[in-house]
Design a protein around this motif. Sequence first.
Motif, short mmCIF file in Angstrom:
data_model
loop_
_atom_site.label_atom_id
_atom_site.label_comp_id
_atom_site.label_asym_id
_atom_site.label_seq_id
_atom_site.Cartn_x
_atom_site.Cartn_y
_atom_site.Cartn_z
N VAL A 246 62.90 59.02 50.69
CA VAL A 246 63.14 58.53 49.34
C VAL A 246 62.93 59.67 48.34
O VAL A 246 62.15 60.59 48.59
CB VAL A 246 62.21 57.35 48.98
N PRO A 247 63.60 59.62 47.19
CA PRO A 247 63.33 60.60 46.13
C PRO A 247 61.89 60.46 45.64
O PRO A 247 61.37 59.35 45.52
CB PRO A 247 64.32 60.22 45.03
N VAL A 248 61.25 61.58 45.37
CA VAL A 248 59.83 61.55 45.04
C VAL A 248 59.54 60.73 43.79
O VAL A 248 58.48 60.07 43.70
CB VAL A 248 59.29 62.99 44.90
N HIS A 249 60.46 60.70 42.82
CA HIS A 249 60.17 59.99 41.58
C HIS A 249 60.13 58.47 41.76
O HIS A 249 59.57 57.76 40.94
CB HIS A 249 61.21 60.34 40.50
N GLU A 250 60.72 57.97 42.86
CA GLU A 250 60.80 56.52 43.01
C GLU A 250 59.45 55.87 43.30
O GLU A 250 59.16 54.78 42.77
CB GLU A 250 61.79 56.17 44.13
#
Length: 269
Positions: A246-250
């Motif tokens: 997953v993208p880290v910001h999520e």
Amino acid sequence: MLRRPLALQKSLVLLATCLLAAASQAAERIVVLTADVAEIVVALGHGSEVVGRERVAKQPELAQAVEIGSSRSLSAEPILRLKPTLVIGSQLAMPEGIWSQLNGLGLKAVKVSAKTDGSDYAEAIRSVGKLIGTDAQAGKLAYDWQNAMRPAQPWGKRVLVTYEGKTVAGRDTPADWLIRAAGGINAAAGIDGYKPLDAEALSKLAPDIILIAEHNRAVYGGLAEFTRRADIAATPAGRNGRVYEVPVHEYFSVNLGSPAAVRKLRTLG
């Protein structure tokens, strides 16, 4: 006798109107220390006033802003060079002493959130709105965001969020709050903050779903290699193919996209 006072009154009204217009048009020079706050500023229509931004904040509206480095390791010098009138960010800004340092140097530096799990993000939206003069718009944005983040019905899935395959997100982290907002159970809820675990301890957490930050692919070797690890393969998530990049910001910060991240999480199990 009445003409001069009336003319004077009209002149004063006109002057006051001009002064108010000038005040409303006076642009701030904003530096945003964290990406979660940068997107609030953009959403409230003040992206053009941002002169400095954290490395991860890459919205098109911030194209003119100078990169000041990573929010995880900030220093005062790049910020001072930009001569900001307002510096804002969240508790993600590190080191913690950056706030007192900037204020001590005469800057107006405001941390708009304090909770380590990001659960006060709606209040951060309102605080940013007050600082940049968009109270009403910020109030609506915060209200809509809070409604979208209302906790879901209990889901029962055990979710583990890991940064690079060893460090896991325990309680009082954004991941913990987002998992609970989705109605799930944080498999690492018995741990405070972020902690590295050995293979045996990690496998004992028995998560049904594992999320790993995709930007650390070089560390964990890619999804296929990670899922072949004995400790990961031994978990329900590993056995049932429920391991996701997953993208880290999520899941490592709370932000305007968090309602979508919560909905996404419930589709993964």
